[in-house]
Each structure stands twice: as C-alpha cells, then as structure tokens.
Design a protein around this motif. Structure first.
Motif, PDB file in Angstrom:
ATOM      1  N   LYS A  20       9.400  97.726   2.517  1.00 53.44           N
ATOM      2  CA  LYS A  20       8.605  97.803   1.689  1.00 53.44           C
ATOM      3  C   LYS A  20       9.077  98.926   0.226  1.00 53.44           C
ATOM      4  O   LYS A  20       8.375 100.056   0.061  1.00 53.44           O
ATOM      5  CB  LYS A  20       7.566  98.499   2.411  1.00 53.44           C
ATOM      6  CG  LYS A  20       6.932  98.350   3.572  1.00 53.44           C
ATOM      7  CD  LYS A  20       5.843  99.157   4.295  1.00 53.44           C
ATOM      8  CE  LYS A  20       5.075  98.029   5.033  1.00 53.44           C
ATOM      9  NZ  LYS A  20       4.462  98.930   6.202  1.00 53.44           N
ATOM     10  N   ASP A  62      16.022  99.275  14.256  1.00 49.00           N
ATOM     11  CA  ASP A  62      14.336  99.205  15.181  1.00 49.00           C
ATOM     12  C   ASP A  62      13.400 100.350  14.333  1.00 49.00           C
ATOM     13  O   ASP A  62      12.083 100.206  14.304  1.00 49.00           O
ATOM     14  CB  ASP A  62      14.288  99.694  16.337  1.00 49.00           C
ATOM     15  CG  ASP A  62      13.238 100.004  16.977  1.00 49.00           C
ATOM     16  OD1 ASP A  62      12.823  99.246  16.969  1.00 49.00           O
ATOM     17  OD2 ASP A  62      12.981 100.876  18.042  1.00 49.00           O
ATOM     18  N   TYR A  75      13.358 101.066  11.285  1.00 51.66           N
ATOM     19  CA  TYR A  75      12.557 100.434   9.951  1.00 51.66           C
ATOM     20  C   TYR A  75      11.441  99.063  10.107  1.00 51.66           C
ATOM     21  O   TYR A  75      10.430  99.361   9.256  1.00 51.66           O
ATOM     22  CB  TYR A  75      13.508 100.225   8.726  1.00 51.66           C
ATOM     23  CG  TYR A  75      14.288 101.182   7.827  1.00 51.66           C
ATOM     24  CD1 TYR A  75      13.641 101.173   7.540  1.00 51.66           C
ATOM     25  CD2 TYR A  75      15.819 100.998   8.378  1.00 51.66           C
ATOM     26  CE1 TYR A  75      14.924 102.341   6.191  1.00 51.66           C
ATOM     27  CE2 TYR A  75      16.152 102.056   8.075  1.00 51.66           C
ATOM     28  CZ  TYR A  75      15.620 102.668   6.119  1.00 51.66           C
ATOM     29  OH  TYR A  75      16.669 103.715   6.010  1.00 51.66           O
ATOM     30  N   ILE A  76      12.041  98.707  11.513  1.00 55.54           N
ATOM     31  CA  ILE A  76      11.090  97.857  11.484  1.00 55.54           C
ATOM     32  C   ILE A  76       9.789  97.978  12.188  1.00 55.54           C
ATOM     33  O   ILE A  76       8.398  98.093  11.999  1.00 55.54           O
ATOM     34  CB  ILE A  76      11.679  96.622  12.749  1.00 55.54           C
ATOM     35  CG1 ILE A  76      12.686  95.616  11.878  1.00 55.54           C
ATOM     36  CG2 ILE A  76      10.229  95.877  13.276  1.00 55.54           C
ATOM     37  CD1 ILE A  76      13.435  95.140  13.078  1.00 55.54           C
ATOM     38  N   GLN A  77       9.682  99.457  12.933  1.00 56.54           N
ATOM     39  CA  GLN A  77       8.825 100.290  13.868  1.00 56.54           C
ATOM     40  C   GLN A  77       7.869 101.090  12.479  1.00 56.54           C
ATOM     41  O   GLN A  77       6.003 100.987  12.500  1.00 56.54           O
ATOM     42  CB  GLN A  77       8.704 100.959  14.446  1.00 56.54           C
ATOM     43  CG  GLN A  77      10.093 100.503  16.169  1.00 56.54           C
ATOM     44  CD  GLN A  77       9.192  99.413  16.231  1.00 56.54           C
ATOM     45  OE1 GLN A  77       7.608  99.333  16.736  1.00 56.54           O
ATOM     46  NE2 GLN A  77       9.438  98.566  17.281  1.00 56.54           N
ATOM     47  N   MET A 120       7.305  99.348   9.236  1.00 52.17           N
ATOM     48  CA  MET A 120       6.774  98.420   8.480  1.00 52.17           C
ATOM     49  C   MET A 120       5.555  98.098   9.447  1.00 52.17           C
ATOM     50  O   MET A 120       4.466  97.352   9.047  1.00 52.17           O
ATOM     51  CB  MET A 120       7.074  97.516   8.945  1.00 52.17           C
ATOM     52  CG  MET A 120       8.469  97.572   7.382  1.00 52.17           C
ATOM     53  SD  MET A 120       9.831  96.866   6.845  1.00 52.17           S
ATOM     54  CE  MET A 120       8.890  95.056   6.672  1.00 52.17           C
ATOM     55  N   GLN A 121       5.511  98.167  10.598  1.00 53.97           N
ATOM     56  CA  GLN A 121       3.696  97.953  11.409  1.00 53.97           C
ATOM     57  C   GLN A 121       2.760  98.414  10.999  1.00 53.97           C
ATOM     58  O   GLN A 121       2.954  99.176  11.437  1.00 53.97           O
ATOM     59  CB  GLN A 121       4.307  97.632  12.991  1.00 53.97           C
ATOM     60  CG  GLN A 121       6.125  96.516  13.230  1.00 53.97           C
ATOM     61  CD  GLN A 121       5.864  96.596  14.535  1.00 53.97           C
ATOM     62  OE1 GLN A 121       5.626  97.046  15.279  1.00 53.97           O
ATOM     63  NE2 GLN A 121       7.138  95.000  14.441  1.00 53.97           N
TER      64      GLN A 121
END
Length: 70
Positions: free
Chosen positions: A49, A63, A65-67, A69-70
């Motif tokens: 982002k 994990d 960073y991915i979380q 982004m959701q």
C-alpha cells in the motif's frame, strides 16, 4: 556472466547473443530508473500500500503486512 549461464545449464549461445545484442538493456534501465524514482536503494525492497519495506522479511512480518492489507 557466461560462466554463470554454463553453471545453470543455460543455452550459452543464446545467452551470449543476448548479452552481445543488449536485447533487454532498455527494459532493464527503465526498471532501474523506476526503482530509483520510488526510493528503492536495496534489494529486496517491497511495497505494501505504497509503504516501502526494504530487506528480508520473516514469515511473521509477511503475515503482518498481508493482514494489514485486508
């Protein structure tokens, strides 16, 4: 570089031709310039982002960073 190609069992004739003709030089230089414009000064560098994250990430950091982004 040809020694690397040989070690990787690549088609060294094709590899050498590519090097000699500089087939991908303009693409590589454009990618390099884009990285510089975006502040990339090390590898690896990731963007989440539009947040620059340089360096190697652990599984837990990925994990996070991915979380986020959701």
């Amino acid at each position: 570089f040809v020694a690397y190609a040989e070690a990787l069992d690549l088609k060294t004739d094709d590899f050498g031709k590519c090097l000699d003709e500089r087939s991908f030089e303009s693409k590589i230089m454009a990618d390099l310039e884009e990285g510089r414009r975006n502040g990339v000064d090390s590898t690896p560098t990731f963007f989440f982002k539009n947040v620059k994250v340089p360096g190697v990430l652990s599984t837990a950091e990925w994990d996070q960073y991915i979380q986020a982004m959701q």
